[in-house]
Design a protein around this motif. Structure first.
Motif, short mmCIF file in Angstrom:
data_model
loop_
_atom_site.label_atom_id
_atom_site.label_comp_id
_atom_site.label_asym_id
_atom_site.label_seq_id
_atom_site.Cartn_x
_atom_site.Cartn_y
_atom_site.Cartn_z
N GLU A 20 14.17 33.42 15.22
CA GLU A 20 12.88 32.98 15.80
C GLU A 20 12.65 31.64 15.68
OE1 GLU A 20 8.24 33.52 14.07
OE2 GLU A 20 9.87 34.65 13.34
N PHE A 24 11.83 29.57 19.60
CA PHE A 24 10.72 28.69 19.81
C PHE A 24 11.42 27.35 20.16
CE2 PHE A 24 7.45 25.91 18.73
CZ PHE A 24 6.30 26.69 19.28
N MET A 27 12.08 26.98 23.88
CA MET A 27 10.99 27.09 24.91
C MET A 27 10.58 25.53 25.10
SD MET A 27 8.46 29.60 23.40
CE MET A 27 8.60 31.44 23.41
N ARG A 32 5.84 27.36 26.22
CA ARG A 32 4.82 27.45 25.14
C ARG A 32 3.37 27.76 25.63
NH1 ARG A 32 7.24 23.00 21.04
NH2 ARG A 32 9.64 23.87 21.14
N LEU A 33 2.97 27.14 26.54
CA LEU A 33 1.66 27.00 27.07
C LEU A 33 1.42 28.43 27.78
CD1 LEU A 33 0.75 23.53 28.43
CD2 LEU A 33 -0.57 24.79 26.59
N VAL A 35 3.14 31.35 27.21
CA VAL A 35 3.16 32.25 26.36
C VAL A 35 1.72 32.26 25.62
CG1 VAL A 35 4.10 33.11 24.12
CG2 VAL A 35 5.63 32.43 25.84
N GLY A 36 1.14 31.18 25.37
CA GLY A 36 -0.10 31.11 24.61
C GLY A 36 -1.15 31.63 25.78
N PHE A 39 -1.00 35.27 25.62
CA PHE A 39 -1.39 35.97 24.36
C PHE A 39 -3.00 35.94 24.41
CE2 PHE A 39 -3.05 35.26 20.04
CZ PHE A 39 -2.62 36.39 19.59
N ILE A 40 -3.53 34.85 24.88
CA ILE A 40 -4.94 34.84 24.86
C ILE A 40 -5.38 36.08 25.57
CG2 ILE A 40 -7.00 33.48 25.47
CD1 ILE A 40 -5.58 31.04 24.42
N PRO A 73 -22.94 27.14 33.61
CA PRO A 73 -22.60 27.49 32.33
C PRO A 73 -23.63 26.98 31.35
CG PRO A 73 -20.66 26.34 33.51
CD PRO A 73 -21.98 26.45 34.33
N SER A 74 -23.68 27.84 30.23
CA SER A 74 -24.69 27.49 29.23
C SER A 74 -24.25 27.84 27.94
CB SER A 74 -26.08 28.19 29.70
OG SER A 74 -25.95 29.59 29.66
N ARG A 75 -24.95 27.80 26.95
CA ARG A 75 -24.57 28.26 25.42
C ARG A 75 -24.63 29.71 25.72
NH1 ARG A 75 -28.44 25.07 23.70
NH2 ARG A 75 -27.75 22.77 23.27
N TRP A 78 -20.95 31.02 28.75
CA TRP A 78 -20.16 29.83 28.76
C TRP A 78 -19.70 29.79 30.43
CZ3 TRP A 78 -16.52 31.70 24.38
CH2 TRP A 78 -17.38 31.68 23.03
N GLN A 252 -12.19 41.50 42.86
CA GLN A 252 -13.39 41.95 43.06
C GLN A 252 -14.47 40.72 42.80
OE1 GLN A 252 -15.21 45.66 41.60
NE2 GLN A 252 -14.52 46.22 43.58
#
Lengths: 300, 599
Positions: A20, A24, A27, A32-33, A35-36, A39-40, A73-75, A78, A252
């Protein structure tokens, strides 16, 4: 440390933790970015319904609560709201579901059906190979989007299942070609010859020796192909031929927001950026896997 | 290892949160309504050189004053929303872009005035007999086709057999009831109708019956005529490059002059370029790639109003958008469902989604408030947006053991709402869907089909003309006489019904709404030319619509022609007798009165 050396050490070490760590280390920051990001995207798309800050993507905040259309965008929002005051962030997250589902189904169909078919004909050769590859060539000769448009138009009702199925079917030929090319190469390797020499049954050679060595190349290709499929789905959605509204899809969202581009450009930018980042990430990861696989093959 | 992954994810999340926070515009509160924004846009509209500018609420219909002229020469390049596949008035389907070309190549027998009356163009006058079955029309002398042939009464008579077999004209002839056309003098034509029709001249303002073409050439080369049309109009076809550019050049022998006796047209050339994407077309106008454009989209009008250096000629006509129910199919065969769903149609929100706030007026009938046929009583009777009332009606249907859709008591109704795949239409139908589903009594499936499929589903040739549609986006009405569209739109919807009642069958009764009593009113309305009598009959028809709701409305269709600075005369055209024309209905420009000035 060169990648080949890292792989060599991985092969030698035999330790999972060590594997592992070296994986890593191999990469780059770009990988790495990528993959990140993936993932998100996958996490949000998968668990959107349970994440409290991801609202109902189809709720009309303007109609029912008086919020503005095309708000910035606002609180609360977003990424602002779209032309009928829906939450752009929620639609972006739920839109990822469609892109990922279509991409995943296409990959699954391609890997399973195309991968097996290509390996089979690449290993056995003969008339079956000639016929299969002729059919594959015929399908690949058509522009993908045009063929997709025809098939989607025929289906009339366009649910996520139907779109995924159609895209999945169209994904089979390119995987067949890639698998067959790799199977041809693997079939001539010494270990396959050796298996034949000791009288191993052909089907066993195919399953135990050929297919496992075709899969890594297919996976590397699958990631790049999945990116292409996502763009294709986006194009379909942009043409109004993907999943029916109000289901959110990135394509769309772009299609609908373009009519209000002079009022607010952001509803076009967000899904476009998401699509670009996702496609880029898949390409980067695919390239990395391909290079890694090539290094490993060379080492073997 | 785990720490590295955590760092990576943490960085990405922080980046995302910062991006979201930086974009905060402090807009947590629900802000001013979009209607207010729309009103502001109207105020900020560019100048319209209007002699008469009818402002109804916050929507505008403008008619430009006739310009003094002349300033000869120059070229106008017009961006159109589509290409015209063919330019034969008797044969080719023709929408706004095509009409923009045709009206400059061909002349019509009659045109519509700014009071929406038929007024003579190639014809000087027309008069009926007592029961409106025979109409005698006199023609203007000294008119020639582009190929030098003379136009006379025999031309109109010779057009008749071609029109009878024409894909477009055939149906219009039947609807108008024309059974014979004879040249009864060199410049006198007699129309014989099968039944009295007091509104017959209205048909002569239309493309199918009123547009004059060379019948000899049409017979000898019908296919060639589609791309090389010959008319008597102010411009001559010079080059037709389909999907790229159609170039018309000045007809130096045009018969008409302006009010000062100056020859028309003023321009040397007009080029028409199809630019289907609305945004691209507007950008082309702003950048000067074209110097004129037409649009039927409210969102484009909204954006054009905001652009600098453009003059907009807007037209708020009778044409009204909305939807139709297939009244022969459950659950739309039940008035409670139709009326309930209509009560649940938030017109303001739908118009806003269409980009029409401050541009389009909400519809309550087939006539806009500036039409002589408009009725306040109908407007008051139309089912307004009222969620409790709509929910109650649908609940009543849902709880009815004899409900027509065969579902169990208490089960939600299934509705398929379908529109062509236009971004604003899709936004609008999602607004409708949101309200319908919010009742918990309606399952809505949204579908999109291309325009041709959409129409064919409603036409329903394969299903005995019942169609396969449920609730469909649609548009109705025009600025012609009401009889020209209502009598065909609500004749017997299927051959079986036509046979049963002994009335004409109409394939274009798309909602499949059949009401013998109402059809009787429509027939009655063309047996008299008394306006008050006719008005009362059409008001009864519209009241019936408000009660039975075979269709629902969003807003009236605002259309516009936009031009760059220095182009004048777009909507200020007049007839040969000096009557001010209707302006630019349906974004249709009469470019023969247009001239380019210095500024």
């Amino acid at each position: 440390m060169s990648e080949a050396a890292i792989i060599e050490r991985v092969l030698e070490s035999g330790s999972a933790d060590r594997d592992e760590e070296l994986l890593f280390a191999s990469m780059s920051w770009g990988v790495r970015l990528a993959v990140g990001w993936m993932f998100i995207v996958i996490f949000l798309a998968t668990f959107a319904a349970w994440i409290p800050f991801v609202r109902d993507p189809n709720y009309l905040f303007g109609l029912f609560e008086g919020y503005d259309n095309n708000a910035g965008p606002s609180r609360k929002f977003w990424l602002g709201t779209d032309s009928i005051a829906r939450d752009n962030f929620a639609r972006l997250v739920y839109g990822a579901r469609v892109s990922l589902t279509v991409g995943s189904v296409a990959v699954a169909c391609g890997l399973v059906v195309g991968g097996f078919l290509g390996s089979l004909v690449g290993f056995y050769r003969g008339k079956a190979e000639a016929i299969t590859m002729a059919l594959v060539d015929v399908v690949l000769a058509f522009p993908g989007l045009v063929l997709l448009l025809v098939m989607v138009s025929i289906t009339q009702k366009r649910s996520l299942f139907v779109i995924s199925l159609v895209v999945g079917l169209l994904s089979i030929p390119p995987y067949t070609r890639v698998a067959r090319a790799n199977a041809l190469s693997v079939t001539n390797r010494e270990y396959v010859e050796a298996a034949r020499a000791i009288g191993t049954r052909p089907m066993r050679i195919l399953v135990r020796e050929v297919i496992p060595n075709v899969i890594p190349s297919l996976i590397a290709y699958a990631l790049i192909a999945a990116a292409f499929i996502m763009v294709l789905e986006g194009s379909l959605a942009f043409l109004g031929l993907s999943v029916q509204p109000p289901t959110a899809t990135w394509g769309q969202m772009i299609f609908q927001a373009r009519s209000d581009m002079r009022l607010s450009v952001w509803p076009v930018v967000y899904p476009s950026a998401a699509l670009v980042f996702t496609v880029l990430s898949l390409n980067i990861i695919g390239d990395w896997l391909r290079q890694r696989n090539a290094t490993r093959s060379a080492a073997i | 290892m785990r720490r590295k992954w955590s760092k990576l994810l943490g960085l990405l999340l922080v980046f995302g949160l910062i991006a979201a926070a930086c974009g905060d515009s402090g807009g947590d509160d629900a802000t001013a309504t979009t209607a207010e924004q729309g009103a502001a846009e109207t105020t900020a509209a560019p100048t319209t050189a209007a002699a008469t500018s009818t402002t109804i609420s916050d929507a505008v219909t403008s008619t430009e004053a006739p310009v003094a002229g002349p300033s000869y020469g120059g070229r106008v390049t017009v961006g159109l929303e589509a290409e015209a596949p063919g330019l034969r008035p008797w044969e080719d389907a023709c929408s706004s872009p095509c009409r923009n070309m045709m009206v400059n190549i061909y002349d019509k027998l009659f045109e519509i005035s700014n009071t929406f009356e038929p007024v003579g163009w190639l014809a000087t006058d027309i008069a009926p007999n007592a029961d409106f079955t025979v109409w005698v029309m006199n023609l203007r002398e000294g008119v020639q086709f582009h190929n030098g042939k003379d136009f006379n009464a025999q031309t109109v008579a010779d057009m008749f057999p071609i029109q009878q077999t024409g894909a477009i004209s055939g149906g219009i002839l039947a609807a108008a009831g024309v059974v014979d056309i004879q040249a009864t003098g060199d410049f006198e034509v007699t129309y014989t109708l099968g039944a009295g029709n007091s509104a017959f001249p209205a048909h002569l303002t239309g493309r199918g019956l009123g547009t004059v073409f060379d019948p000899e050439l049409a017979l000898s080369d019908p296919d060639g005529y589609a791309q090389n049309p010959v008319g008597t109009g102010p411009f001559i076809m010079a080059n037709r490059d389909i999907d790229n550019e159609t170039l018309l050049v000045r007809n130096d022998n045009y018969w008409m002059t302006d009010e000062q006796g100056n020859s028309l047209p003023y321009l040397d050339e007009i080029a028409f370029r199809p630019i289907p994407d609305e945004g691209t077309r507007l950008s082309s106008l702003i950048s000067g790639t074209v110097n004129a454009m037409q649009t039927l989209r409210q969102g484009t009008i909204r954006d054009a109003r905001e652009a600098d250096g453009l003059t907009l000629f807007e037209f708020q006509g009778n044409n009204v958008g909305g939807g139709q129910f297939n009244t022969l199919v459950p659950p739309y065969d039940d008035k409670r469902v139709r009326k309930g769903l209509t009560h649940l149609n938030n017109q303001d929100a739908v118009i806003d989604a269409l980009g029409g706030t401050g541009i389009s007026l909400p519809g309550s009938q087939w006539f806009s408030p500036d039409s002589p046929w408009y009725s306040e009583a109908v407007a008051a009777a139309w089912p307004q947006f009222d969620i409790p009332a709509g929910t109650a009606l649908i609940q009543e249907y849902v709880d009815d053991p004899a409900r027509s859709d065969g579902k169990a008591v208490g089960e939600s109704i299934d509705v398929e709402l379908s529109c062509p795949p236009d971004p604003t239409l899709i936004a609008a139908m999602q607004v409708i869907e949101a309200v319908w589903t919010s009742t918990g009594l309606v399952n809505v499936e949204l579908t999109q089909f291309d325009q041709a499929t959409h129409i064919n589903m409603s036409l329903g040739v394969d299903t005995g003309f019942v169609g396969t549609h449920g609730a469909h986006c649609w548009r109705w009405s025009s600025d012609d006489d009401p009889s020209t569209f209502l009598n065909t739109a609500f004749a017997a919807p299927t051959p079986a019904i036509a046979e049963e009642f002994g009335v004409p069958f109409s394939a274009v009764n798309f909602p499949n709404y059949w009401d013998p009593e109402m059809f009787g009113w429509l027939v009655e309305a063309v047996k008299t030319d008394d306006f008050a009598e006719r008005y009362a009959l059409y008001e009864m028809v519209m009241m019936r619509f408000a009660d039975e709701v075979p269709v629902w409305y969003s807003g009236h269709t605002a259309t516009a022609i936009g031009v760059t600075e220095g182009i004048i005369g777009v909507s200020g055209w007049v007839t040969p007798d000096g009557v001010l024309g209707a302006g630019t209905p349906g974004a249709e420009g009469r470019w023969h009165f247009v001239q380019i000035t210095d500024g």
